[in-house]
Design an enzyme around this catalytic site. Structure first.
Site, PDB file in Angstrom:
ATOM      1  N   CYS A  49       0.819  -1.210   0.000  1.00 58.92           N
ATOM      2  CA  CYS A  49       0.000   0.000   0.000  1.00 58.92           C
ATOM      3  C   CYS A  49       0.857   1.266   0.000  1.00 58.92           C
ATOM      4  O   CYS A  49       1.699   1.436   0.888  1.00 58.92           O
ATOM      5  CB  CYS A  49      -0.913  -0.014   1.228  1.00 58.92           C
ATOM      6  SG  CYS A  49      -1.813   1.528   1.490  1.00 58.92           S
ATOM      7  N   TYR A 180      -5.326   6.657  -9.074  1.00 58.47           N
ATOM      8  CA  TYR A 180      -6.535   5.897  -8.760  1.00 58.47           C
ATOM      9  C   TYR A 180      -7.737   6.443  -9.528  1.00 58.47           C
ATOM     10  O   TYR A 180      -8.600   5.680  -9.967  1.00 58.47           O
ATOM     11  CB  TYR A 180      -6.813   5.945  -7.249  1.00 58.47           C
ATOM     12  CG  TYR A 180      -5.910   5.042  -6.443  1.00 58.47           C
ATOM     13  CD1 TYR A 180      -6.317   3.759  -6.079  1.00 58.47           C
ATOM     14  CD2 TYR A 180      -4.649   5.466  -6.040  1.00 58.47           C
ATOM     15  CE1 TYR A 180      -5.496   2.922  -5.347  1.00 58.47           C
ATOM     16  CE2 TYR A 180      -3.817   4.640  -5.308  1.00 58.47           C
ATOM     17  CZ  TYR A 180      -4.236   3.367  -4.960  1.00 58.47           C
ATOM     18  OH  TYR A 180      -3.409   2.539  -4.241  1.00 58.47           O
TER      19      TYR A 180
END
Length: 345
Positions: A49, A180
């Site tokens: 992450c 994203y």
């Protein structure tokens, strides 16, 4: 994902990040519920992450490893939670949990929002204190100063904060979250808009970094940490998986040299696990990659090529010093680094 109506009446499915985090803070003045205290808190992260990667880097640069322990989940998760499947017996050895979800439920049995990393967990109660990742790393710099290592860099210098905050906001909106917004766009129009904003900002960053070694000048700050974690994943996942494909990072000379400079700095590249990064994105995002096939490439050996950025300045840590090697048990496996195996088997 949310649907936003444009002025023309066209509905574009633009990705919107849920940013309602548990916003408690661990502070040094003793005024709140959560005081700074050696050994009390555990930082739970996933190497895959980028948001968690920030906290790993800052903790390491400041030398907080002996003070804040760190637990690591595996690279994948289901709809419920990240899991501690890398630990013996599939349980975090300090918290005793199989899932990070358990720490959120210890805080609030009715917790219904996302179970995210990084998360700071109060070890005595087993409850999450905060998962507010932007504030978390700033607090490492400003609230934990009594526990910083000798020679720790000043990552959030007070005299630069106004400009830094503006730079970091643009980096977050257009780059960290921008990839994203490209990858999870629900319409061509939303994707095109996100793509243009992303690469427009990468061009702006290239211009800024052409004549100065780091984002705020001649030494590393938190702004560099925040940009680095996205750049480190760019060619490996964002270029293909998220369709951020105008250029690879390796085809953007200034940003590629800058990213290599940071990667080769202790505390940065030694936190990057390329196989875990690929496994996370290509397996968890089954809506984008329904086959869940993990690519074998790209070749990551280029991260170790000379960058020549030292010609712009020789003090990446200012008056401080680099951190030492990662503590035992926190090293990235050698074959998961540059030029290592294609993916975890």
């Amino acid at each position: 994902m949310s649907e936003n109506k444009s002025g023309s009446g066209y509905v574009e499915a633009e990705f919107t990040r849920d940013s309602k985090y548990i916003s408690d803070r661990i502070t040094s003045d003793g005024s709140g519920r959560w005081p700074v205290e050696r050994g009390r808190y555990r930082l739970v992260v996933a190497r895959a992450c980028p948001w968690a990667n920030r906290s790993v880097i800052v903790r390491r640069l400041l030398g907080l490893e002996p003070v804040i322990s760190m637990g690591m989940t595996g690279p994948t998760h289901d709809e419920r939670s990240w899991t501690f499947d890398l630990d013996p017996g599939g349980r975090d050895p300090v918290l005793g949990y199989e899932r990070l979800q358990e720490a959120f439920f210890a805080r609030d049995p009715d917790y219904s929002r996302g179970i995210t990393v990084p998360a700071m967990v109060d070890v005595p109660s087993g409850a999450v204190v905060t998962n507010d990742f932007p504030q978390m790393t700033l607090d490492f710099s400003t609230q934990w100063t009594a526990h910083h290592r000798a020679g720790a860099p000043e990552l959030y210098p007070e005299h630069l904060r106004d400009e830094m905050d503006e730079v970091m906001e643009r980096v977050y909106t257009e780059v960290n979250n921008g990839v994203y917004r490209c990858g999870f766009s629900g319409s061509q129009r939303a994707y095109d808009k996100a793509y243009d904003r992303l690469f427009g900002t990468l061009d702006w960053l290239s211009e800024r970094l052409e004549s100065q070694r780091f984002l705020m000048g001649g030494q590393i700050t938190e702004a560099d940490v925040r940009l680095f974690t996205t750049l480190a994943r760019f060619d490996t996942v964002y270029h293909g998986h998220f369709k951020c494909n105008r250029q690879k990072l390796a085809e953007m000379p200034v940003l590629w040299a800058y990213a290599r400079d940071l990667f080769q700095t202790p505390g940065f590249g030694d936190t990057i696990d390329f196989p875990q990064i690929k496994e996370h994105y290509y397996v968890v995002h089954a809506d984008i990659n329904p086959t869940q096939i993990i690519p074998k490439g790209p070749d990551t050996s280029g991260w170790l090529l000379p960058h020549f950025r030292e010609q712009l300045g020789e003090r990446p840590f200012g008056d401080g010093t680099p951190p030492g090697p990662p503590p035992a048990g926190e090293q990235v496996p050698a074959d998961h680094g540059p030029g290592g195996i294609g993916h975890r088997l």
